[in-house]
Design a protein around this motif. Structure first.
Motif, PDB file in Angstrom:
ATOM      1  N   SER A 143       0.847  -1.200   0.000  1.00 53.57           N
ATOM      2  CA  SER A 143       0.000   0.000   0.000  1.00 53.57           C
ATOM      3  C   SER A 143       0.879   1.246   0.000  1.00 53.57           C
ATOM      4  N   VAL A 144       0.509   2.212  -0.821  1.00 50.20           N
ATOM      5  CA  VAL A 144       1.319   3.421  -0.992  1.00 50.20           C
ATOM      6  C   VAL A 144       0.439   4.657  -0.836  1.00 50.20           C
ATOM      7  N   ALA A 145       0.829   5.548   0.068  1.00 50.31           N
ATOM      8  CA  ALA A 145       0.130   6.820   0.248  1.00 50.31           C
ATOM      9  C   ALA A 145       0.678   7.844  -0.729  1.00 50.31           C
ATOM     10  N   VAL A 146      -0.225   8.622  -1.354  1.00 46.09           N
ATOM     11  CA  VAL A 146       0.198   9.646  -2.300  1.00 46.09           C
ATOM     12  C   VAL A 146      -0.852  10.759  -2.317  1.00 46.09           C
ATOM     13  N   ASN A 172      -0.829  17.052   1.230  1.00 45.64           N
ATOM     14  CA  ASN A 172       0.390  16.432   1.759  1.00 45.64           C
ATOM     15  C   ASN A 172       0.257  16.048   3.224  1.00 45.64           C
ATOM     16  N   ASN A 173      -0.412  16.888   4.011  1.00 47.75           N
ATOM     17  CA  ASN A 173      -0.569  16.592   5.435  1.00 47.75           C
ATOM     18  C   ASN A 173      -1.330  15.288   5.649  1.00 47.75           C
ATOM     19  N   ALA A 174      -2.395  15.100   4.872  1.00 48.84           N
ATOM     20  CA  ALA A 174      -3.182  13.867   4.993  1.00 48.84           C
ATOM     21  C   ALA A 174      -2.388  12.662   4.519  1.00 48.84           C
ATOM     22  N   SER A 177       0.181  11.895   7.231  1.00 47.75           N
ATOM     23  CA  SER A 177      -0.527  11.348   8.392  1.00 47.75           C
ATOM     24  C   SER A 177      -0.895   9.887   8.183  1.00 47.75           C
ATOM     25  N   ALA A 178      -1.328   9.548   6.966  1.00 45.01           N
ATOM     26  CA  ALA A 178      -1.706   8.159   6.670  1.00 45.01           C
ATOM     27  C   ALA A 178      -0.506   7.233   6.793  1.00 45.01           C
ATOM     28  N   TYR A 179       0.631   7.679   6.283  1.00 45.63           N
ATOM     29  CA  TYR A 179       1.836   6.840   6.370  1.00 45.63           C
ATOM     30  C   TYR A 179       2.339   6.736   7.806  1.00 45.63           C
ATOM     31  N   VAL A 180       2.395   7.868   8.492  1.00 42.15           N
ATOM     32  CA  VAL A 180       2.910   7.887   9.868  1.00 42.15           C
ATOM     33  C   VAL A 180       2.052   7.038  10.810  1.00 42.15           C
ATOM     34  N   SER A 181       0.755   6.999  10.546  1.00 48.51           N
ATOM     35  CA  SER A 181      -0.159   6.220  11.394  1.00 48.51           C
ATOM     36  C   SER A 181      -0.305   4.774  10.917  1.00 48.51           C
ATOM     37  N   HIS A 182       0.564   4.374   9.986  1.00 50.98           N
ATOM     38  CA  HIS A 182       0.617   2.987   9.500  1.00 50.98           C
ATOM     39  C   HIS A 182      -0.623   2.562   8.718  1.00 50.98           C
ATOM     40  N   GLN A 183      -1.308   3.539   8.133  1.00 50.69           N
ATOM     41  CA  GLN A 183      -2.408   3.180   7.232  1.00 50.69           C
ATOM     42  C   GLN A 183      -1.866   2.643   5.911  1.00 50.69           C
ATOM     43  N   MET A 197       9.094  15.016   7.361  1.00 52.29           N
ATOM     44  CA  MET A 197       8.424  13.856   7.951  1.00 52.29           C
ATOM     45  C   MET A 197       9.422  12.968   8.692  1.00 52.29           C
ATOM     46  N   MET A 198      10.570  12.721   8.083  1.00 50.03           N
ATOM     47  CA  MET A 198      11.565  11.842   8.708  1.00 50.03           C
ATOM     48  C   MET A 198      12.186  12.481   9.944  1.00 50.03           C
ATOM     49  N   GLN A 199      12.383  13.799   9.899  1.00 49.53           N
ATOM     50  CA  GLN A 199      12.926  14.497  11.064  1.00 49.53           C
ATOM     51  C   GLN A 199      11.975  14.425  12.246  1.00 49.53           C
ATOM     52  N   ARG A 200      10.679  14.544  11.967  1.00 53.51           N
ATOM     53  CA  ARG A 200       9.683  14.562  13.042  1.00 53.51           C
ATOM     54  C   ARG A 200       9.294  13.174  13.535  1.00 53.51           C
TER      55      ARG A 200
END
Length: 262
Positions: A143-146, A172-174, A177-183, A197-200
Motif C-alpha cells: 500500500s502506498v500513500a500519495v 500532503n498533510n493527509a 498522516s496516513a503513512y505515519v499512522s501505518h495506514q 516527515m523523517m525528522q519529526r
C-alpha cells in the motif's frame, strides 16, 4: 550629409550597445573587487534551506552558497528569500545570484540565466528500512500513500506494477498522516516533504527507496552576466568532478547527486 548622419547614428548605437554590454558584465568584477558575494537562499524549505536551533541558516542550498563563495574567494552574505521574491531580488540587483531550489523552465529562461544543475530535486518512494523496496516492481502487493493529482501521483500511476494498492489523499498533510499512522506501508512524495516527515518521526526508520521523477536545481543569475555565469559553471563542474556535489546531496538528501544535466 544624410549618409554621414546615418553613419554617425549607427556608430553611436553600436557604441551604446557595446557600453551597455560592458556595463552589464560587472557582477564578477564587483565580487572580486569587493571580496563579497550576495547569494539568495531559502530559510523555510528543508532540507535545502532552513533555520537551525542556533538560528543560523543551514541546508543544501546554504552549503552550496558557501562552496560558491569559497571558490570565488569572497565573503558570503546570505539573503533569505521566498519563492515569489527570489527572481525579483536578482533582477533588482539585491543579490548576485539565487541558490534557492530554482527549477529551470522556458518562462524563467526569458528573464534570467541558469547555471548547470548543482543538486537534485525529486519525487521519490519512501518506506521503513525493514521493508524491501529496491525497485518500483517491489511495490506490488504493498500500500502506498500519495497526494491526489500531485506529480508523484501521476508518476506512480504510470509506473506502479499491477497489484499496487495506491491510496490517494487530498493534501500532503493527509498523505503524511496516513503513512505515519501505518495506514500504508509506503509513501510517495517530494523530497522536502519527506525530509520534514523523517525528522519529526525518527522512530519510523523511514528511508529513501526509489526515484519517481527528477527536477534538478540550478543557480539563477541575471541576464547579461555571462562572465559570472561561466565562472559559476566552472565551479560547479569542478565540484562535480571532485565529488563535492555528491557529498552535499548525500548529507542532506541521503542520496548522491547523480548525473545532473547542464
Amino acid at each position: 550629409m544624410r549618409k554621414r548622419g546615418l553613419l554617425a547614428a549607427t556608430l553611436g548605437l553600436a557604441l551604446s550597445l557595446t557600453a551597455g554590454s560592458a556595463l552589464a558584465q560587472t557582477a564578477l568584477a564587483d565580487i572580486q573587487k569587493n571580496k563579497l558575494v550576495r547569494i539568495a537562499v531559502p530559510t523555510d524549505f528543508p532540507p535545502y534551506g532552513f533555520v537551525g536551533v542556533d538560528m543560523a541558516p543551514q541546508g543544501l542550498d546554504v552549503d552550496m552558497a558557501r562552496l560558491i563563495a569559497d571558490k570565488l574567494g569572497a565573503k558570503l552574505e546570505l539573503v533569505p528569500v521566498s519563492s515569489p521574491n527570489r527572481i525579483p531580488y536578482l533582477q533588482s540587483k539585491k543579490v548576485d545570484m539565487v541558490i534557492s531550489t530554482l527549477g529551470k523552465n522556458p518562462e524563467r529562461e526569458k528573464v534570467i540565466n541558469f547555471s548547470a544543475a548543482y543538486s537534485p530535486f525529486f519525487q521519490g518512494i519512501y518506506a521503513p528500512r525493514s521493508l524491501k523496496v529496491s525497485s518500483v516492481a517491489d511495490l506490488a502487493g504493498k500500500s502506498v500513500a500519495v497526494t491526489r493529482g500531485a506529480i508523484e501521483d501521476q508518476e506512480l500511476t504510470r509506473v506502479a506494477p499491477a497489484g499496487t494498492d495506491i491510496k490517494r489523499f487530498e493534501d500532503n498533510n493527509a498523505t503524511v498522516s496516513a503513512y505515519v499512522s501505518h495506514q500504508t506501508q509506503v509513501i510517495a512524495t517530494g523530497v522536502s516533504v519527506a525530509e520534514v516527515m523523517m525528522q519529526r518521526n525518527p522512530a519510523l526508520g523511514t528511508e529513501y527507496k526509489e526515484l519517481l521523477k527528477e527536477s534538478p536545481n540550478h543557480i539563477g543569475l541575471a541576464k547579461g552576466e555571462d562572465t559570472l555565469l561561466a565562472k559559476v559553471n566552472e565551479i560547479i563542474a569542478q565540484a562535480k568532478a571532485a565529488g563535492e556535489l555528491d557529498k552535499l546531496s548525500q548529507k542532506w538528501l541521503k542520496r548522491p547527486a547523480g548525473n545532473l544535466p547542464l
